[in-house]
Write an enzyme that holds these catalytic residues in place. Structure first.
Site, mmCIF file in Angstrom:
data_model
loop_
_atom_site.group_PDB
_atom_site.id
_atom_site.type_symbol
_atom_site.label_atom_id
_atom_site.label_comp_id
_atom_site.label_asym_id
_atom_site.label_seq_id
_atom_site.Cartn_x
_atom_site.Cartn_y
_atom_site.Cartn_z
ATOM 1 N N LYS A 13 38.155 34.793 10.628
ATOM 2 C CA LYS A 13 39.018 36.407 10.350
ATOM 3 C C LYS A 13 39.516 37.112 10.499
ATOM 4 O O LYS A 13 40.476 37.361 10.767
ATOM 5 C CB LYS A 13 38.492 36.172 8.918
ATOM 6 N N ARG A 88 38.224 36.460 -3.553
ATOM 7 C CA ARG A 88 37.421 35.685 -3.506
ATOM 8 C C ARG A 88 36.913 34.569 -4.840
ATOM 9 O O ARG A 88 36.150 33.815 -4.104
ATOM 10 C CB ARG A 88 36.224 36.409 -3.330
ATOM 11 N N ARG A 127 25.099 36.004 20.020
ATOM 12 C CA ARG A 127 25.955 37.185 19.679
ATOM 13 C C ARG A 127 24.378 37.980 19.769
ATOM 14 O O ARG A 127 24.621 39.452 21.238
ATOM 15 C CB ARG A 127 26.576 37.621 18.439
ATOM 16 N N ARG A 139 23.342 45.006 14.090
ATOM 17 C CA ARG A 139 23.414 44.981 12.496
ATOM 18 C C ARG A 139 22.142 44.869 11.645
ATOM 19 O O ARG A 139 21.855 43.320 11.811
ATOM 20 C CB ARG A 139 24.285 44.497 12.048
ATOM 21 N N ARG A 150 24.873 34.782 3.520
ATOM 22 C CA ARG A 150 25.694 35.130 3.277
ATOM 23 C C ARG A 150 27.341 33.359 3.165
ATOM 24 O O ARG A 150 27.933 33.253 2.129
ATOM 25 C CB ARG A 150 26.234 35.306 4.808
#
Length: 195
Positions: A13, A88, A127, A139, A150
């Site tokens: 996104k 959302r 990644r 992170r 998530r």
């Protein structure tokens, strides 16, 4: 051009929002960024949000919509915007629609990046491995377990939102598993705009 961009974490996104802003001269609006800016600027709605956040509570929809309303009144939004991370829920979508109607505006489209969730987990694993190999910081939530949680939350929240926008005729689905350039081209195609 006024758009909402939907898609799970890792779907691209942010990349596509940046491309939309560059290609079409519109502004990317992240509710998190807008919330922080309103608090920092000590606007009336920002002060209200600051008090709510200081109590450790979630900022209610009407406050978030008020912050979005203030932001889209800024001159840089005159040509349009792409909302990333808001709405959302169907309730937020209805509040957004009502606010836009009050301003004599409407959304031109809602683009959902449809992705294979198991491929997203593999993408995150790759990644993280690449970042670790380069000695870069990763992170804390950039791991397959956190991503799975998530994604579950996204599915629970966004499935009704997608259906809401499908019923309004605004929802445009794009295969988010294509290359970045192909996704960009597909978005332009479903929106009926020239590159």
């Amino acid at each position: 051009m006024r758009l909402v961009l939907l898609g799970p974490p890792g779907a691209g996104k942010g990349t596509q929002a940046q491309r939309l802003t560059t290609r079409h001269g519109i502004v990317q609006l992240s509710t998190g960024d807008m919330l922080r800016a309103a608090v920092a600027a000590a606007t009336p709605v920002g002060l209200k949000a600051k008090d709510i956040m200081a109590r450790g509570e979630l900022v209610p929809d009407e406050v978030v919509v008020a912050i979005v309303a203030d932001r889209i009144d800024q001159p840089d939004c005159a040509k349009g915007f792409v909302l990333d991370g808001f709405p959302r829920t169907p309730g937020q979508a209805e509040a957004l629609g009502a606010m836009l109607t009050e301003k004599g505006l409407k959304l031109d489209g809602v683009v959902e990046l449809v992705v294979d969730h198991s491929a997203l987990v593999k993408r995150i694993e790759t990644r993280v491995a690449e970042m670790t190999a380069r000695g870069e910081a990763v992170r804390a939530d950039d791991n397959p377990e956190a991503l799975a949680k998530r994604l579950d939350a996204y599915k629970a929240q966004t499935a009704p939102l997608s259906e809401h926008y499908r019923k309004t005729g605004l929802l445009k689905e794009v295969d988010g598993m294509q290359t970045i350039d192909q996704v960009t081209e597909s978005i332009d195609r479903v929106l009926g705009v020239a590159a």
